[in-house]
Design a protein around this motif. Structure first.
Motif, PDB file in Angstrom:
ATOM      1  N   HIS A 139      24.993 149.130  13.247  1.00 47.38           N
ATOM      2  CA  HIS A 139      25.583 147.490  13.778  1.00 47.38           C
ATOM      3  C   HIS A 139      24.882 146.629  13.105  1.00 47.38           C
ATOM      4  O   HIS A 139      23.847 146.081  13.421  1.00 47.38           O
ATOM      5  CB  HIS A 139      24.988 147.686  15.225  1.00 47.38           C
ATOM      6  N   VAL A 158      34.665 152.947   8.851  1.00 51.69           N
ATOM      7  CA  VAL A 158      34.691 151.805   9.093  1.00 51.69           C
ATOM      8  C   VAL A 158      35.196 150.879  10.680  1.00 51.69           C
ATOM      9  O   VAL A 158      36.094 151.796   9.994  1.00 51.69           O
ATOM     10  CB  VAL A 158      34.624 150.231   8.307  1.00 51.69           C
ATOM     11  N   SER A 217      38.113 148.649  11.970  1.00 51.03           N
ATOM     12  CA  SER A 217      38.306 147.450  11.548  1.00 51.03           C
ATOM     13  C   SER A 217      39.837 147.815  11.763  1.00 51.03           C
ATOM     14  O   SER A 217      40.096 148.602  12.873  1.00 51.03           O
ATOM     15  CB  SER A 217      38.258 146.694  10.086  1.00 51.03           C
ATOM     16  N   MET A 260      31.787 142.517   9.055  1.00 54.06           N
ATOM     17  CA  MET A 260      32.211 143.590   9.036  1.00 54.06           C
ATOM     18  C   MET A 260      32.061 143.678   7.871  1.00 54.06           C
ATOM     19  O   MET A 260      32.736 144.657   6.839  1.00 54.06           O
ATOM     20  CB  MET A 260      33.773 142.450   8.614  1.00 54.06           C
ATOM     21  N   CYS A 310      29.510 145.585   6.875  1.00 57.32           N
ATOM     22  CA  CYS A 310      30.440 147.445   6.606  1.00 57.32           C
ATOM     23  C   CYS A 310      30.804 147.516   6.393  1.00 57.32           C
ATOM     24  O   CYS A 310      30.523 148.523   5.598  1.00 57.32           O
ATOM     25  CB  CYS A 310      31.577 147.170   8.334  1.00 57.32           C
ATOM     26  N   CYS A 340      30.572 152.518  11.322  1.00 57.92           N
ATOM     27  CA  CYS A 340      30.082 151.128  11.084  1.00 57.92           C
ATOM     28  C   CYS A 340      31.275 149.870  11.900  1.00 57.92           C
ATOM     29  O   CYS A 340      32.404 149.771  11.863  1.00 57.92           O
ATOM     30  CB  CYS A 340      30.718 150.918  10.162  1.00 57.92           C
ATOM     31  N   PRO A 396      29.800 146.217  13.377  1.00 57.87           N
ATOM     32  CA  PRO A 396      29.432 144.840  13.619  1.00 57.87           C
ATOM     33  C   PRO A 396      28.582 145.009  15.158  1.00 57.87           C
ATOM     34  O   PRO A 396      29.789 144.566  15.875  1.00 57.87           O
ATOM     35  CB  PRO A 396      29.899 143.500  12.782  1.00 57.87           C
TER      36      PRO A 396
END
Length: 259
Positions: free
Chosen positions: A157, A176, A178, A161, A164, A135, A137
């Motif tokens: 997408h 995710v 991040s 966040m 996600c 995932c 964004p």
């Protein structure tokens, strides 16, 4: 079709710089996006800590700016078409560097892979993660091995966040992509999703975020030099560090991270 308003604004900016007066007759037009806490967002104090940093860097060089908030993809594309003089904050990718010039770094991020605590994924290595659903964004970019393998991986997408992380908790995605700053933001009360998430040990990439100016901009290099000079003044004076210490959302993130 070229944006003649942007071209005229840049011409005035360039002329002012040549005369030793780096202030444009008309404010430079910048764009950033929402839902990227604590860095940018129209709902954050000062528009986010990096929005404040960009504003102060131009101010330190005597340059007036206006900043809009738009969806990430839209703002990026409009800047590429010279609808804006610059946009931020973006990490470097080959596609982006072909079209944009990059400022000195605004901030450094450590990109990592995050899963649920009860997830079977253990290392975060390419060999282990090839069948995972990632995932990220819309408008975000990846780095490290995921960029090289992106054509063979499955991505979802959503808009933000936060979405996600919600999808991760519901089991709709496996991983995710991040960084610790965004992750800590998800744990700021009343969100508190951080205890349900763990980082995989395999590092992904350390990247930097930048202000970017289209290469096709009539005065891209002068604009970027003006911004970089202002940013350096903030760094040298300690004002950049003070800005981060004083920003309420950034402080809240690190209060969470420290505990």
């Amino acid at each position: 079709m070229p944006d003649f308003k942007s071209a005229f604004r840049a011409l005035v900016f360039s002329s002012s710089c040549l005369l030793g007066q780096p202030v444009a007759a008309e404010a430079l037009s910048l764009v950033t996006g929402n839902e990227y806490p604590p860095f940018t967002g129209s709902d954050l104090a000062g528009g986010g800590v990096l929005t404040e940093l960009v504003r102060q860097a131009f101010d330190a060089s005597g340059t007036a700016i206006d900043i809009d908030f738009k969806p990430w993809t839209r703002g990026y594309e409009e800047t590429l078409r010279l609808g804006y003089d610059a946009t931020f904050p973006y990490l470097s990718t080959p596609r982006r560097t072909a079209d944009f010039l990059f400022s000195e770094p605004l901030y450094q991020l450590s990109l990592r892979l995050y899963v649920r605590r009860d997830s079977p994924w253990q290392t975060g290595s390419p060999e282990e993660m090839r069948n995972a659903t990632f995932c990220l964004p819309a408008g975000y970019e990846v780095s490290g091995w995921i960029r090289a393998e992106s054509d063979r991986l499955v991505f979802v997408h959503p808009r933000s966040m936060a979405q996600c992380h919600a999808m991760l908790q519901l089991g709709r995605v496996d991983v995710v992509v991040s960084n610790p700053d965004e992750l800590a933001w998800q744990a700021v009360p009343p969100k508190l999703t951080l205890p349900n998430v763990r980082a995989l040990p395999e590092p992904l990439a350390d990247v930097t975020l930048h202000l970017i100016v289209p290469r096709a901009h009539p005065d891209a290099q002068a604009l970027l030099s003006t911004f970089n000079a202002g940013l350096q003044r903030l760094v040298s004076s300690g004002a950049r560090d003070q800005l981060f210490r004083n920003n309420p959302e950034y402080r809240r993130v690190y209060d969470v991270a420290d505990h």
